[in-house]
Enzyme design. Sequence first.
Site, PDB file in Angstrom:
ATOM      1  N   GLU A   1       0.820  -1.212   0.000  1.00  0.00           N
ATOM      2  CA  GLU A   1       0.000   0.000   0.000  1.00  0.00           C
ATOM      3  C   GLU A   1       0.855   1.263   0.000  1.00  0.00           C
ATOM      4  O   GLU A   1       0.449   2.292  -0.525  1.00  0.00           O
ATOM      5  CB  GLU A   1      -0.963   0.011   1.186  1.00  0.00           C
TER       6      GLU A   1
ATOM      7  N   PHE B   1     -11.611  -7.929  13.483  1.00  0.00           N
ATOM      8  CA  PHE B   1     -10.473  -8.253  12.617  1.00  0.00           C
ATOM      9  C   PHE B   1     -10.168  -7.093  11.664  1.00  0.00           C
ATOM     10  O   PHE B   1     -11.061  -6.593  10.990  1.00  0.00           O
ATOM     11  CB  PHE B   1     -10.776  -9.534  11.825  1.00  0.00           C
ATOM     12  N   GLN B   2      -8.931  -6.698  11.601  1.00  0.00           N
ATOM     13  CA  GLN B   2      -8.456  -5.582  10.769  1.00  0.00           C
ATOM     14  C   GLN B   2      -9.245  -4.299  11.017  1.00  0.00           C
ATOM     15  O   GLN B   2      -9.417  -3.478  10.113  1.00  0.00           O
ATOM     16  CB  GLN B   2      -8.464  -5.952   9.277  1.00  0.00           C
TER      17      GLN B   2
ATOM     18  N   LYS C   1     -17.918  -1.075   5.418  1.00  0.00           N
ATOM     19  CA  LYS C   1     -18.345  -2.058   4.418  1.00  0.00           C
ATOM     20  C   LYS C   1     -19.860  -2.038   4.202  1.00  0.00           C
ATOM     21  O   LYS C   1     -20.332  -2.212   3.075  1.00  0.00           O
ATOM     22  CB  LYS C   1     -17.889  -3.451   4.872  1.00  0.00           C
TER      23      LYS C   1
ATOM     24  N   MET D   1      24.125   9.245   3.184  1.00  0.00           N
ATOM     25  CA  MET D   1      23.986  10.541   3.837  1.00  0.00           C
ATOM     26  C   MET D   1      24.208  10.429   5.344  1.00  0.00           C
ATOM     27  O   MET D   1      24.843  11.295   5.958  1.00  0.00           O
ATOM     28  CB  MET D   1      22.611  11.149   3.534  1.00  0.00           C
TER      29      MET D   1
END
Lengths: 89, 549
Positions: free
Chosen positions: B47, B109-110, B159, B460
């Site tokens: 993502e 969940f999630q 959802k 760096m």
Amino acid sequence: MTHTIKLEANSRPEVMERILRVVRHRGFNLEEVLMKQCQTTNSTKITLKVSGERPISNLENQLNKLYDVAQLELHQSTATTGSAVAMNA
Amino acid sequence: MTGAELVLKVLQQHGIKHIFGYPGGAIMPIYDALYDSEVEHFLCRHEQGAAFSAIGYARSTGKVGVCMATSGPGATNLVTGLADAMMDSVPVVAITGQVFSNLIGTDAFQEMDVLGMSLSITKQSFLVQSLDELADVLHQAFEVAQSGRPGPVLVDIPKDIQVGSVDFEPYPIAEKQTPDFSAESLKLAKDLIASAQKPLFYVGGGVGLADAIDEMQDLLEATQIPAISTLKALGTVPADYPYNLGLVGMHGNQAANHAVQECDLLICTGARFDDRVTGKLDTFAPNAKVIHLDIDPAEISKLRHADVSILADFKKLLPALALETQIQPWQQQAVELRSEYAWRYDFPGETIYAPKLLNLLSQKLPHDHAVSCDVGQHQMWVAQHMLFSSPRNHLSSGGAGTMGFGLPAAIGVQVARPDCTSVVVSGDGSFMMNVQELGTIRRFKLPVKIVLLDNQRLGMVKQWQELFFEERYSETNLSDNPDFVTLAKAFDIPALTINQADQIEQGLDQLINSDGPFLLHVQIDEKENVWPLVPPGKANHDMLEGEKV
């Protein structure tokens, strides 16, 4: 310095968190808070008393930038912390 | 139609043809609707890659970039990308699936508080409360992302709202409103400019964001005032403008840094006095009055007091500022500074000097090209040694400095501008941070050209350890890197390693002339550092200058 800020914001469930997050992140301490939902205008009226050493104009600008903040007014600034400020939302 | 179908309808209404994302449980209804939609979805392999590709899409075109992810970890993986878009004012709309409304707050969940975690990294965010407000919230998201100072907006959609049934109503897309600026402020600004002996334009990313590059170039032409640029502005001031003094700041050109310390009027145009620009703030431009031009009121006098400020859309404002100046001695000084501190590439040696390679790459690239880079030494070399004709052709993670930005950003560029030569310049540290996006290049057969500058170090950080931490090289040795050529080949990407100066020409030609993607792996000396450098806490005129090794 202590400052009193009055603002009117869109009545979204997270609006208070959004405002308080900006206050903290931009370097101010929250001293007092008053919040009231206005059903007729679908808005939230909030009065904040904050203290901090940074210029208050920076905080005003950052709060004004929030999409949900409709109006903001710096009500009072005092040099001493802890003084009583009338809080009427 | 379903809420999910409505989401795609609204995207189309806003002209969105391409989106970047990754499916998962809570966003499955939208992915189901995508199956029949004209909106083209680019499956990324993480993502974070989707978010950076959306940023690349937006920054290289000026349009809104859209990314999509599922709830919980899908959304948390977008967070770094959205923070990057926030710091660099990039118009991005992120759509995340959320669990069913009745499960929010139950540790399902999630299920995570995505709205809560979005507060500090977006310009605005919404958790859609009902089907009734879905279309309106999405329209607001597009409006907020693009209006004023652009930024990322997140829309979290439960959802049940995705699967619910709703009517689609066409929505008039509002014309962009631009604020009017006061004639009084304009007069004050013009008076200051007219009376200044040593005025200097300090050009920032805001000019490109306002789509006012032509207006800025016309203003320079009219005023003949010397100009310095921030990282995000590179490409705005024409390379052949005689008073273009280049990049200002920590790794800026000495000409820019000396000019800014000497100017008597600094005209800050869409910039924000970032610490990487100013060095020690109270020593920055010590003799200058400041005119601050911006669209965002919060930037005015945030770090440096503005004597005059104008809030405006630059497309309107910049033409109104045109005037003739009489500043020949200052112009002469600018020309001399430019010549004195011009970059040099004529060093002898058999190994590859990365700045020289990048400068040559810049000359060889076709006109329509864009360079996305990662973060670190190579990023500064790109900024110093490559020439750009527009800030839309130079994508660099500025405010956030996010390693892993380059490869997915270049994918976004290639999708948005299919005919453009989309180049990534990366380092061996950054490249590994989103290396999975090679899978996206392969899947969509994107002809992205990758230049991987490999010094087997986190260069760096290593440079700072050498200069400021007594050469204690803590965790910056990457000499156990994978074989990058083999890695590229695993994704069907042809690759070549070069490590000698006499291989540069042929290596670059092979990169540019390949039909598909290509990875040019360039081995460079780990001792090569980025010069000049303003040490932390120092003024910009206290630059350290080092030797090419």
